[in-house]
Scaffold this active site. Structure first.
Site, PDB file in Angstrom:
ATOM      1  CB  CYS A   1       5.892   4.770   4.457  1.00 14.18           C
ATOM      2  SG  CYS A   1       6.929   3.548   3.868  1.00 14.18           S
TER       3      CYS A   1
ATOM      4  CB  CYS B   1       6.820   4.215   0.935  1.00 10.67           C
ATOM      5  SG  CYS B   1       6.465   3.085   1.989  1.00 10.67           S
ATOM      6  CG  ASP B   2       5.588   8.134   0.488  1.00  8.75           C
ATOM      7  OD1 ASP B   2       5.614   7.542  -0.665  1.00  8.75           O
ATOM      8  OD2 ASP B   2       4.623   8.221   1.025  1.00  8.75           O
TER       9      ASP B   2
HETATM   10  C1  LIG Z   1       0.485   6.094   2.058  1.00 12.55           C
HETATM   11  C2  LIG Z   1       1.128   4.943   2.009  1.00 12.55           C
HETATM   12  C3  LIG Z   1       2.187   4.787   0.944  1.00 12.55           C
HETATM   13  C4  LIG Z   1       2.773   3.480   0.887  1.00 12.55           C
HETATM   14  N1  LIG Z   1       3.572   3.655  -0.073  1.00 12.55           N
HETATM   15  C5  LIG Z   1       4.463   2.150  -0.314  1.00 12.55           C
HETATM   16  C6  LIG Z   1       5.440   2.237  -1.524  1.00 12.55           C
HETATM   17  O1  LIG Z   1       5.452   3.097  -2.145  1.00 12.55           O
HETATM   18  N2  LIG Z   1       5.948   1.078  -1.435  1.00 12.55           N
HETATM   19  C7  LIG Z   1       5.752   0.002  -0.659  1.00 12.55           C
HETATM   20  O2  LIG Z   1       6.452  -0.931  -0.795  1.00 12.55           O
HETATM   21  N3  LIG Z   1       5.037   0.169   0.291  1.00 12.55           N
HETATM   22  C8  LIG Z   1       4.185   1.384   0.547  1.00 12.55           C
HETATM   23  N4  LIG Z   1       3.458   1.327   1.766  1.00 12.55           N
HETATM   24  C9  LIG Z   1       3.403   0.406   2.713  1.00 12.55           C
HETATM   25  C10 LIG Z   1       2.480  -0.555   2.040  1.00 12.55           C
HETATM   26  O3  LIG Z   1       1.144  -0.294   1.513  1.00 12.55           O
HETATM   27  C11 LIG Z   1       2.058  -1.870   3.096  1.00 12.55           C
HETATM   28  O4  LIG Z   1       3.162  -2.369   3.577  1.00 12.55           O
HETATM   29  C12 LIG Z   1       1.283  -3.100   2.397  1.00 12.55           C
HETATM   30  O5  LIG Z   1       0.182  -2.308   1.881  1.00 12.55           O
HETATM   31  C13 LIG Z   1       0.905  -4.109   3.647  1.00 12.55           C
HETATM   32  O6  LIG Z   1       0.179  -4.877   3.083  1.00 12.55           O
HETATM   33  P1  LIG Z   1      -0.834  -5.976   3.769  1.00 12.55           P
HETATM   34  O7  LIG Z   1      -1.545  -6.650   2.870  1.00 12.55           O
HETATM   35  O8  LIG Z   1       0.005  -6.731   4.770  1.00 12.55           O
HETATM   36  O9  LIG Z   1      -1.909  -4.766   4.709  1.00 12.55           O
HETATM   37  P2  LIG Z   1      -2.808  -3.755   4.168  1.00 12.55           P
HETATM   38  O10 LIG Z   1      -2.346  -3.025   2.799  1.00 12.55           O
HETATM   39  O11 LIG Z   1      -2.930  -3.027   5.163  1.00 12.55           O
HETATM   40  O12 LIG Z   1      -4.244  -4.572   3.836  1.00 12.55           O
HETATM   41  C14 LIG Z   1      -4.959  -5.054   4.779  1.00 12.55           C
HETATM   42  C15 LIG Z   1      -6.273  -5.133   4.122  1.00 12.55           C
HETATM   43  O13 LIG Z   1      -7.310  -5.802   5.208  1.00 12.55           O
HETATM   44  C16 LIG Z   1      -8.375  -5.167   5.260  1.00 12.55           C
HETATM   45  N5  LIG Z   1      -9.091  -5.567   6.707  1.00 12.55           N
HETATM   46  C17 LIG Z   1      -8.666  -4.981   8.029  1.00 12.55           C
HETATM   47  N6  LIG Z   1      -9.661  -5.827   8.875  1.00 12.55           N
HETATM   48  C18 LIG Z   1     -10.330  -6.398   8.106  1.00 12.55           C
HETATM   49  C19 LIG Z   1     -11.452  -7.223   8.503  1.00 12.55           C
HETATM   50  N7  LIG Z   1     -11.822  -7.288   9.835  1.00 12.55           N
HETATM   51  N8  LIG Z   1     -11.942  -7.973   7.506  1.00 12.55           N
HETATM   52  C20 LIG Z   1     -11.641  -7.902   6.336  1.00 12.55           C
HETATM   53  N9  LIG Z   1     -10.571  -6.867   5.844  1.00 12.55           N
HETATM   54  C21 LIG Z   1      -9.754  -6.294   6.814  1.00 12.55           C
HETATM   55  C22 LIG Z   1      -8.085  -3.584   5.365  1.00 12.55           C
HETATM   56  O14 LIG Z   1      -9.250  -2.901   5.004  1.00 12.55           O
HETATM   57  C23 LIG Z   1      -7.051  -3.674   4.077  1.00 12.55           C
HETATM   58  O15 LIG Z   1      -7.724  -3.616   3.021  1.00 12.55           O
HETATM   59  C24 LIG Z   1       2.706   2.340   1.790  1.00 12.55           C
HETATM   60  C25 LIG Z   1       1.574   2.651   2.878  1.00 12.55           C
HETATM   61  C26 LIG Z   1       0.932   3.870   2.943  1.00 12.55           C
HETATM   62  C27 LIG Z   1      -0.031   3.928   4.264  1.00 12.55           C
END
Ligand SMILES: Cc1cc2nc3c(=O)[nH]c(=O)nc-3n(C[C@H](O)[C@H](O)[C@H](O)COP(=O)(O)OP(=O)(O)OC[C@H]3O[C@@H](n4cnc5c(N)ncnc54)[C@H](O)[C@@H]3O)c2cc1C
Length: 310
Positions: free
Chosen positions: A135, A138-139
Site C-alpha cells: 500500500c 499507507c507507507d
Molecule cells: C500492511 C498494511 C498496512 C496498512 N496501512 C494502512 C495505513 O497506514 N492507513 C490506512 O488508512 N490504511 C492502511 N491499510 C489499509 C487498511 O488496513 C484497509 O483499508 C482497512 O483495514 C480495510 O478495512 P475493512 O474493515 O474493510 O477490512 P479488513 O481490515 O480487511 O477487515 C476485514 C475483517 O473481516 C474478517 N473476515 C474475512 N472473512 C470473514 C468471514 N468469513 N467471517 C468473519 N470474518 C471474516 C477478516 O479476517 C478481517 O478481520 C493497510 C493495509 C495493510 C495490509
C-alpha cells in the site's frame, strides 16, 4: 440454533465492521459481530498508522484496532470470534452460520475486507512492515529519499510507482512479462516519469535484508541470469482478493474481480444486506474510508429496519 432473531449481524471486524458495530450499538440495534478468526483486519499486520485522524503522533495498527474493539464493546455489541462459514439470504430472517452456531437476523452488513496478493516468497512475509508493503498510500511516506521496487504490470502497479516517486529517490518496476496489462495512459505516465525505471521479463526470486529490506533478487526470464536490485522498499502491486466467495454463492452480486457491487448507497442487490469497506472498495482501500463506510452501512441498516418494522 437459537430462535432469537437479531436486528443486525455484522460479518468482519476491521475498521468497517467495527465502525458499523459502534453506530449500530449506539442506535440500540444490539449488533452481533462475527469477528472472524483473525479479528481486527488488515491493520493488525502493520506497525505505525500515521493517517488515521485523531492520533497526532500516529498509532500502532493493532492498538488502533484494540481501541475500536473496546469502544464497540462499551456500547454492548456482542463479538463472536469465529468465521462466518455460510449464509442464506434467500428469505427473511437471513441465516448466518459459523462452524458451531447459527444466527437468524433481519439485516446483515458484509465487512470482510480484502487481502493483498503476494508472490509468496518466505522473505516477503518475514519483512512485511520492515520495507515490504502492498500500500503506497499507507507507507510511501516512510521511503523518503530511498530506492524502492514495485512488482506488477497493471494499472495499480503504475499508480503505486508514480505515487512513490513523490518520496522515493528511484522506483524500479519489475514485471514478469514484456507486455503490460496497464492501460496505455497509465503506462505512458509511468514511462514519462524520470524517476521510474522498468525491468521486464524478470521474476522476483527473493527479498533480501536482515532487519529491513536491502534489495530484491530477480531472474531474467530469457537468459536465466540473476541480478540484485538494491532497494529499501518492496511494494507488491499484483492485486487484492476480496473475501466474498460465501456471499457470491448466496446470490450477492459481485464484479469480475469478486468485489461486491452495492446497488443503492451501501445496500447490495439483496434488500437488507449491506456492504462496507475493502470488500467492495477496490479504489481507496484506507482505514478511514472503510470506517466511513461502516458508519454509512449501519445508518442504512437502521433505516431499513425502521421502514420494515412490523
Ligand atoms: C500492511 C498494511 C498496512 C496498512 N496501512 C494502512 C495505513 O497506514 N492507513 C490506512 O488508512 N490504511 C492502511 N491499510 C489499509 C487498511 O488496513 C484497509 O483499508 C482497512 O483495514 C480495510 O478495512 P475493512 O474493515 O474493510 O477490512 P479488513 O481490515 O480487511 O477487515 C476485514 C475483517 O473481516 C474478517 N473476515 C474475512 N472473512 C470473514 C468471514 N468469513 N467471517 C468473519 N470474518 C471474516 C477478516 O479476517 C478481517 O478481520 C493497510 C493495509 C495493510 C495490509
Amino acid at each position: 440454533m437459537s430462535d432469537t432473531i437479531h436486528k443486525l449481524v455484522i460479518i468482519g471486524s476491521g475498521p468497517a465492521g467495527l465502525t458499523a458495530a459502534l453506530y449500530a450499538a449506539r442506535a440500540e440495534l444490539a449488533p452481533l459481530v462475527i469477528a472472524g478468526i483473525s479479528p481486527g483486519g488488515q491493520l493488525m499486520l502493520t506497525t505505525e498508522v500515521e493517517n488515521f485522524p485523531g492520533f497526532p503522533e500516529g498509532i500502532q495498527g493493532p492498538d488502533l484496532m484494540q481501541n475500536m474493539l473496546k469502544q464497540v464493546e462499551r456500547f454492548g455489541a456482542v463479538i463472536v470470534n469465529e468465521n462466518a462459514a455460510s449464509v442464506d439470504f434467500s428469505s427473511q430472517p437471513f441465516k448466518v452460520k459459523t462452524e458451531t452456531q447459527e444466527f437468524l437476523t433481519k439485516t446483515v452488513i458484509i465487512a470482510t475486507g480484502a487481502d493483498a496478493n503476494w508472490l509468496g516468497l518466505p522473505n516477503e512475509q518475514r519483512l512485511r512492515g520492515k520495507g515490504v508493503s502492498a500500500c503506497a498510500t499507507c507507507d510511501g511516506f516512510f521511503f523518503k529519499g530511498k530506492e524502492v521496487v514495485v512488482i506488477g504490470g497493471g494499472d495499480s502497479a503504475m499508480e503505486e510507482a508514480n505515487f512513490l516517486t513523490k518520496f522515493a529517490s528511484h522506483v524500479t518496476i519489475v514485471h514478469r512479462r514484456e507486455e503490460f496489462k496497464a492501460s496505455k495512459i497509465m503506462l505512458a505516465r509511468a514511462e514519462a516519469n524520470p524517476k521510474i525505471k522498468f525491468i521486464v521479463n524478470a521474476t522476483v526470486i527473493d527479498v533480501l535484508g536482515e532487519a529491513t529490506v536491502s534489495g530484491v533478487k530477480i531472474k531474467h526470464n530469457d537468459t536465466g541470469a540473476e541480478e540484485i536490485v538494491e532497494a529499501q522498499g518492496y511494494f507488491a502491486a499484483i492485486g487484492h482478493t476480496p473475501a466474498t466467495k460465501l456471499f457470491a454463492t448466496a446470490g450477492v452480486e459481485v464484479n469480475s474481480k469478486g468485489y461486491i457491487v452495492p446497488k443503492v448507497f451501501t445496500e447490495t442487490n439483496i434488500p437488507g444486506v449491506f456492504v462496507a469497506g475493502d470488500v467492495h472498495d477496490h479504489r481507496y482501500r484506507q482505514a478511514v474510508t472503510a470506517a466511513g463506510e461502516g458508519c454509512k452501512a449501519a445508518l442504512d441498516a437502521e433505516k431499513f429496519l425502521a421502514e420494515h418494522e412490523q
